[in-house]
Write a protein that holds these residues in place. Structure first.
Motif, PDB file in Angstrom:
ATOM      1  N   LEU A   5      16.130  11.437  14.422  1.00  0.00           N
ATOM      2  CA  LEU A   5      15.089  10.456  14.707  1.00  0.00           C
ATOM      3  C   LEU A   5      13.996  10.486  13.650  1.00  0.00           C
ATOM      4  O   LEU A   5      13.523   9.431  13.180  1.00  0.00           O
ATOM      5  CB  LEU A   5      14.503  10.726  16.105  1.00  0.00           C
ATOM      6  N   LEU A   6      13.586  11.683  13.224  1.00  0.00           N
ATOM      7  CA  LEU A   6      12.566  11.807  12.185  1.00  0.00           C
ATOM      8  C   LEU A   6      13.064  11.250  10.857  1.00  0.00           C
ATOM      9  O   LEU A   6      12.337  10.534  10.152  1.00  0.00           O
ATOM     10  CB  LEU A   6      12.174  13.281  12.037  1.00  0.00           C
ATOM     11  N   LEU A   7      14.310  11.555  10.499  1.00  0.00           N
ATOM     12  CA  LEU A   7      14.882  11.055   9.252  1.00  0.00           C
ATOM     13  C   LEU A   7      14.958   9.532   9.262  1.00  0.00           C
ATOM     14  O   LEU A   7      14.636   8.869   8.252  1.00  0.00           O
ATOM     15  CB  LEU A   7      16.272  11.665   9.050  1.00  0.00           C
ATOM     16  N   PHE A   8      15.357   8.965  10.390  1.00  0.00           N
ATOM     17  CA  PHE A   8      15.427   7.507  10.496  1.00  0.00           C
ATOM     18  C   PHE A   8      14.044   6.885  10.340  1.00  0.00           C
ATOM     19  O   PHE A   8      13.877   5.848   9.668  1.00  0.00           O
ATOM     20  CB  PHE A   8      16.038   7.125  11.858  1.00  0.00           C
ATOM     21  N   THR A   9      13.019   7.525  10.924  1.00  0.00           N
ATOM     22  CA  THR A   9      11.646   7.008  10.808  1.00  0.00           C
ATOM     23  C   THR A   9      11.171   7.029   9.365  1.00  0.00           C
ATOM     24  O   THR A   9      10.553   6.080   8.864  1.00  0.00           O
ATOM     25  CB  THR A   9      10.707   7.835  11.696  1.00  0.00           C
ATOM     26  N   LEU A  27      13.036   7.005   6.574  1.00  0.00           N
ATOM     27  CA  LEU A  27      13.775   6.012   5.801  1.00  0.00           C
ATOM     28  C   LEU A  27      13.272   4.598   6.084  1.00  0.00           C
ATOM     29  O   LEU A  27      13.149   3.771   5.175  1.00  0.00           O
ATOM     30  CB  LEU A  27      15.271   6.123   6.103  1.00  0.00           C
ATOM     31  N   LEU A  28      12.993   4.307   7.355  1.00  0.00           N
ATOM     32  CA  LEU A  28      12.497   2.987   7.701  1.00  0.00           C
ATOM     33  C   LEU A  28      11.133   2.722   7.075  1.00  0.00           C
ATOM     34  O   LEU A  28      10.859   1.634   6.557  1.00  0.00           O
ATOM     35  CB  LEU A  28      12.417   2.850   9.226  1.00  0.00           C
ATOM     36  N   THR A  29      10.286   3.772   7.059  1.00  0.00           N
ATOM     37  CA  THR A  29       8.960   3.627   6.432  1.00  0.00           C
ATOM     38  C   THR A  29       9.086   3.399   4.921  1.00  0.00           C
ATOM     39  O   THR A  29       8.399   2.537   4.345  1.00  0.00           O
ATOM     40  CB  THR A  29       8.113   4.873   6.720  1.00  0.00           C
ATOM     41  N   ALA A  30       9.970   4.159   4.244  1.00  0.00           N
ATOM     42  CA  ALA A  30      10.153   4.013   2.801  1.00  0.00           C
ATOM     43  C   ALA A  30      10.693   2.629   2.462  1.00  0.00           C
ATOM     44  O   ALA A  30      10.255   1.987   1.495  1.00  0.00           O
ATOM     45  CB  ALA A  30      11.088   5.097   2.294  1.00  0.00           C
ATOM     46  N   LEU A  31      11.632   2.133   3.255  1.00  0.00           N
ATOM     47  CA  LEU A  31      12.198   0.818   3.002  1.00  0.00           C
ATOM     48  C   LEU A  31      11.152  -0.273   3.171  1.00  0.00           C
ATOM     49  O   LEU A  31      11.064  -1.206   2.370  1.00  0.00           O
ATOM     50  CB  LEU A  31      13.380   0.582   3.948  1.00  0.00           C
ATOM     51  N   THR A  32      10.322  -0.147   4.195  1.00  0.00           N
ATOM     52  CA  THR A  32       9.263  -1.139   4.424  1.00  0.00           C
ATOM     53  C   THR A  32       8.258  -1.147   3.278  1.00  0.00           C
ATOM     54  O   THR A  32       7.831  -2.209   2.803  1.00  0.00           O
ATOM     55  CB  THR A  32       8.557  -0.834   5.757  1.00  0.00           C
ATOM     56  N   THR A  33       7.884   0.046   2.801  1.00  0.00           N
ATOM     57  CA  THR A  33       6.936   0.151   1.681  1.00  0.00           C
ATOM     58  C   THR A  33       7.518  -0.464   0.411  1.00  0.00           C
ATOM     59  O   THR A  33       6.841  -1.183  -0.336  1.00  0.00           O
ATOM     60  CB  THR A  33       6.567   1.623   1.448  1.00  0.00           C
ATOM     61  N   TYR A  34       8.791  -0.190   0.131  1.00  0.00           N
ATOM     62  CA  TYR A  34       9.445  -0.732  -1.065  1.00  0.00           C
ATOM     63  C   TYR A  34       9.488  -2.252  -1.028  1.00  0.00           C
ATOM     64  O   TYR A  34       9.177  -2.917  -2.010  1.00  0.00           O
ATOM     65  CB  TYR A  34      10.854  -0.149  -1.179  1.00  0.00           C
ATOM     66  N   LEU A  35       9.861  -2.808   0.109  1.00  0.00           N
ATOM     67  CA  LEU A  35       9.936  -4.257   0.212  1.00  0.00           C
ATOM     68  C   LEU A  35       8.564  -4.904   0.059  1.00  0.00           C
ATOM     69  O   LEU A  35       8.408  -5.935  -0.617  1.00  0.00           O
ATOM     70  CB  LEU A  35      10.552  -4.653   1.557  1.00  0.00           C
ATOM     71  N   PHE A  36       7.529  -4.308   0.640  1.00  0.00           N
ATOM     72  CA  PHE A  36       6.183  -4.866   0.532  1.00  0.00           C
ATOM     73  C   PHE A  36       5.683  -4.802  -0.907  1.00  0.00           C
ATOM     74  O   PHE A  36       5.081  -5.751  -1.428  1.00  0.00           O
ATOM     75  CB  PHE A  36       5.233  -4.115   1.465  1.00  0.00           C
ATOM     76  N   THR A  37       5.954  -3.657  -1.590  1.00  0.00           N
ATOM     77  CA  THR A  37       5.504  -3.505  -2.979  1.00  0.00           C
ATOM     78  C   THR A  37       6.227  -4.498  -3.877  1.00  0.00           C
ATOM     79  O   THR A  37       5.621  -5.130  -4.759  1.00  0.00           O
ATOM     80  CB  THR A  37       5.753  -2.071  -3.454  1.00  0.00           C
TER      81      THR A  37
END
Length: 243
Positions: free
Chosen positions: A211-215, A217-227
């Motif tokens: 669950l922590l790993l999924f959180t 990864l989801l945060t990193a993906l969201t940051t990359y897309l926004f940047t």
């Protein structure tokens, strides 16, 4: 009642196991008499203990197997000598008991037990109704010394035609269905009340790690897309805030 005695090694203590079986039974009735049939063929012996609200029947089969039935009655019966009888027959043991004067009516059920506890070994036997012998049970001389046994109600006494055997059977089936429905409803309510509260959510270490790993990864993906979206070139009218 049959027992097997076992001596425990080193203790010298005897343990007794009751090996009596519950017999398959049927019953029927008239206005004055109950008839209980214990379906044990070629029985060697039969004993009956009659109490006001209980019948205890013990039967020994041809192979020595003991059968015992304890029946908490739904009404009251006579207990004096001459008010009950037992007859060993080829296919069953017939027990007849006289109803008490307070219970001389048609019973809806024989025993005061839930239907679910008796449906596998006790049933109403319509075929045995004509087999009831009123003469087997002597009338109580103290109650009606000079009167004939009570007869069935004549049709003209109530203005209604006498019930046929099929009508009695239908009414009996309806009463049994009502008792069965009420018993099932009561069992559901009791089960619902006694149900344990839901257990709190519990996670193992591996589940928490996933669950922590999924959180992350989801945060990193969201940051990359926004940047990436922020760095994309825009038309000049969007930069100047023009439409």
């Amino acid at each position: 009642m049959t027992y097997i005695d076992l001596t425990l090694p080193g203790k010298g203590r005897v343990v007794q196991f009751d090996m009596s079986k519950q017999p398959i039974m049927g019953w029927t009735q008239t206005e004055e008499v109950l008839c209980v049939l214990v379906r044990v063929a070629s029985a060697k012996d039969a004993k009956v203990k009659v109490e006001k609200r209980k019948l205890t029947i013990t039967v020994e089969g041809p192979d020595g197997q003991k059968y015992k039935a304890e029946l908490p009655l739904d009404g009251t019966v006579e207990t004096d000598d001459g008010t009950w009888s037992v007859q060993i027959r080829r296919l069953s043991v017939k027990v007849q008991v006289k109803k008490s004067k307070y219970s001389q009516e048609e019973w809806d059920r024989l025993v005061n037990l839930p239907v679910k506890d008796t449906k596998n070994w006790l049933e109403y036997d319509w075929d045995a109704h004509d087999d009831v012998e009123v003469d087997d049970v002597e009338p109580d001389e103290k109650e009606q010394p000079d009167e004939e046994p009570k007869k069935k109600r004549a049709p003209d006494e109530t203005g209604k035609p006498a019930e046929t055997k099929q009508q009695k059977q239908d009414r009996w089936s309806a009463a049994q269905e009502k008792i069965r429905t009420e018993a099932e409803a009561a069992a559901k309510v009791a089960k619902k009340r006694s149900a344990p509260p839901p257990a709190p959510l519990q996670f193992t270490f591996s589940q928490l790690f996933i669950l922590l790993l999924f959180t992350v990864l989801l945060t990193a993906l969201t940051t990359y897309l926004f940047t990436t979206w922020a760095l994309l070139p825009r038309p000049s009218f969007i930069r100047r805030g023009e439409l």
